[in-house]
Design a protein around this motif. Sequence first.
Motif, PDB file in Angstrom:
ATOM      1  N   ASP A  17       0.860  -1.187   0.000  1.00  0.00           N
ATOM      2  CA  ASP A  17       0.000   0.000   0.000  1.00  0.00           C
ATOM      3  C   ASP A  17       0.898   1.239   0.000  1.00  0.00           C
ATOM      4  N   PRO A  18       1.661   1.456  -1.093  1.00  0.00           N
ATOM      5  CA  PRO A  18       2.631   2.558  -1.092  1.00  0.00           C
ATOM      6  C   PRO A  18       1.987   3.942  -1.029  1.00  0.00           C
ATOM      7  N   LYS A  19       0.773   4.063  -1.496  1.00  0.00           N
ATOM      8  CA  LYS A  19       0.090   5.361  -1.469  1.00  0.00           C
ATOM      9  C   LYS A  19      -0.789   5.523  -0.244  1.00  0.00           C
ATOM     10  N   ARG A  20      -0.776   4.535   0.618  1.00  0.00           N
ATOM     11  CA  ARG A  20      -1.488   4.552   1.905  1.00  0.00           C
ATOM     12  C   ARG A  20      -2.983   4.829   1.738  1.00  0.00           C
ATOM     13  N   ILE A  21      -3.635   4.165   0.783  1.00  0.00           N
ATOM     14  CA  ILE A  21      -5.066   4.390   0.568  1.00  0.00           C
ATOM     15  C   ILE A  21      -5.929   3.646   1.583  1.00  0.00           C
ATOM     16  N   ASN A  22      -5.378   2.631   2.235  1.00  0.00           N
ATOM     17  CA  ASN A  22      -6.138   1.893   3.251  1.00  0.00           C
ATOM     18  C   ASN A  22      -5.554   2.083   4.648  1.00  0.00           C
ATOM     19  N   GLU A  23      -4.897   3.209   4.846  1.00  0.00           N
ATOM     20  CA  GLU A  23      -4.225   3.468   6.122  1.00  0.00           C
ATOM     21  C   GLU A  23      -5.192   3.483   7.302  1.00  0.00           C
ATOM     22  N   ASP A  24      -6.317   4.136   7.152  1.00  0.00           N
ATOM     23  CA  ASP A  24      -7.233   4.313   8.287  1.00  0.00           C
ATOM     24  C   ASP A  24      -8.433   3.375   8.244  1.00  0.00           C
ATOM     25  N   VAL A  25      -8.564   2.572   7.220  1.00  0.00           N
ATOM     26  CA  VAL A  25      -9.773   1.783   7.049  1.00  0.00           C
ATOM     27  C   VAL A  25      -9.678   0.397   7.663  1.00  0.00           C
ATOM     28  N   VAL A  26      -8.647  -0.346   7.333  1.00  0.00           N
ATOM     29  CA  VAL A  26      -8.621  -1.758   7.677  1.00  0.00           C
ATOM     30  C   VAL A  26      -7.635  -2.119   8.781  1.00  0.00           C
ATOM     31  N   LYS A  27      -7.140  -1.164   9.501  1.00  0.00           N
ATOM     32  CA  LYS A  27      -6.246  -1.480  10.606  1.00  0.00           C
ATOM     33  C   LYS A  27      -7.088  -1.814  11.831  1.00  0.00           C
ATOM     34  N   VAL A  28      -7.544  -3.043  11.903  1.00  0.00           N
ATOM     35  CA  VAL A  28      -8.360  -3.491  13.023  1.00  0.00           C
ATOM     36  C   VAL A  28      -7.605  -4.607  13.730  1.00  0.00           C
ATOM     37  N   ASP A  29      -7.197  -4.329  14.939  1.00  0.00           N
ATOM     38  CA  ASP A  29      -6.522  -5.324  15.756  1.00  0.00           C
ATOM     39  C   ASP A  29      -7.462  -5.794  16.855  1.00  0.00           C
ATOM     40  N   PHE A  30      -7.022  -6.806  17.575  1.00  0.00           N
ATOM     41  CA  PHE A  30      -7.802  -7.391  18.662  1.00  0.00           C
ATOM     42  C   PHE A  30      -8.202  -6.316  19.683  1.00  0.00           C
ATOM     43  N   GLU A  31      -7.248  -5.455  20.017  1.00  0.00           N
ATOM     44  CA  GLU A  31      -7.505  -4.404  21.016  1.00  0.00           C
ATOM     45  C   GLU A  31      -8.522  -3.368  20.538  1.00  0.00           C
ATOM     46  N   ASP A  32      -8.691  -3.245  19.232  1.00  0.00           N
ATOM     47  CA  ASP A  32      -9.665  -2.291  18.693  1.00  0.00           C
ATOM     48  C   ASP A  32     -11.083  -2.832  18.754  1.00  0.00           C
ATOM     49  N   VAL A  33     -11.223  -4.145  18.916  1.00  0.00           N
ATOM     50  CA  VAL A  33     -12.539  -4.775  18.864  1.00  0.00           C
ATOM     51  C   VAL A  33     -12.966  -5.300  20.228  1.00  0.00           C
ATOM     52  N   ILE A  34     -12.061  -5.950  20.909  1.00  0.00           N
ATOM     53  CA  ILE A  34     -12.392  -6.595  22.185  1.00  0.00           C
ATOM     54  C   ILE A  34     -11.521  -5.996  23.286  1.00  0.00           C
ATOM     55  N   ALA A  35     -12.152  -5.574  24.363  1.00  0.00           N
ATOM     56  CA  ALA A  35     -11.418  -5.013  25.498  1.00  0.00           C
ATOM     57  C   ALA A  35     -12.192  -5.316  26.776  1.00  0.00           C
ATOM     58  N   GLU A  36     -11.455  -5.629  27.812  1.00  0.00           N
ATOM     59  CA  GLU A  36     -12.069  -5.905  29.108  1.00  0.00           C
ATOM     60  C   GLU A  36     -11.701  -4.793  30.085  1.00  0.00           C
ATOM     61  N   PRO A  37     -12.683  -4.099  30.598  1.00  0.00           N
ATOM     62  CA  PRO A  37     -12.379  -3.036  31.555  1.00  0.00           C
ATOM     63  C   PRO A  37     -11.905  -3.621  32.892  1.00  0.00           C
ATOM     64  N   VAL A  38     -11.306  -2.777  33.666  1.00  0.00           N
ATOM     65  CA  VAL A  38     -10.803  -3.200  34.971  1.00  0.00           C
ATOM     66  C   VAL A  38     -11.960  -3.750  35.800  1.00  0.00           C
ATOM     67  N   GLY A  39     -11.718  -4.903  36.401  1.00  0.00           N
ATOM     68  CA  GLY A  39     -12.734  -5.511  37.261  1.00  0.00           C
ATOM     69  C   GLY A  39     -13.558  -6.584  36.576  1.00  0.00           C
ATOM     70  N   THR A  40     -13.464  -6.688  35.252  1.00  0.00           N
ATOM     71  CA  THR A  40     -14.210  -7.730  34.537  1.00  0.00           C
ATOM     72  C   THR A  40     -13.276  -8.497  33.620  1.00  0.00           C
ATOM     73  N   TYR A  41     -12.250  -9.061  34.214  1.00  0.00           N
ATOM     74  CA  TYR A  41     -11.283  -9.837  33.442  1.00  0.00           C
ATOM     75  C   TYR A  41     -11.716 -11.288  33.349  1.00  0.00           C
ATOM     76  N   SER A  42     -11.469 -11.872  32.174  1.00  0.00           N
ATOM     77  CA  SER A  42     -11.676 -13.311  32.021  1.00  0.00           C
ATOM     78  C   SER A  42     -10.384 -14.014  32.447  1.00  0.00           C
ATOM     79  N   PHE A  43     -10.385 -15.330  32.370  1.00  0.00           N
ATOM     80  CA  PHE A  43      -9.168 -16.067  32.705  1.00  0.00           C
ATOM     81  C   PHE A  43      -8.064 -15.692  31.721  1.00  0.00           C
TER      82      PHE A  43
END
Length: 151
Positions: A28-54
């Motif tokens: 992606d030399p022209k960076r046309i998908n720079e802001d669109v498809v950068k989805v990591d685990f932390e961007d989708v799933i997060a556990e707040p303090v006090g509600t941690y799973s194993f």
Amino acid sequence: MAEEQTELEERIIIKDQHTKEIDLVNRDPKRINEDVVKVDFEDVIAEPVGTYSFDGVWKTSYTTFTVSKYWCYRLLSAILGIPLAVIWGFLFALISFCHIWAVVPCIKSYLIEIQCVSRIYSLCIHTFCDPLFEALSKICTNIRVALRKEI
């Protein structure tokens, strides 16, 4: 001899436009998908303090998400990449064809015709309106406005 060399260089340049080297590292030399498809685990799933799973569940979820996203993308691109590339190539070829063979000639034709109309319009304005406004300006030159403040 020099003419043949120039012709050969032109053929090589034309060939290189269609068979240029593709960068397999930076896809992606022209960076046309720079802001669109950068989805990591932390961007989708997060556990707040006090509600941690194993911890094991969290690590396995991370691995499952990352690997499944990676392989699903690879499978989808392997199955649909080439047919979609053909469709997009056809679409952009169609757009280019319409632009080159229809849009630009229509615009050029319109500009040529409107130039003729513009000259006729300009002549009419100068013939009829210029004398009228010149006469009106001569009438109005003797008008004087005086402001008085009455108490």
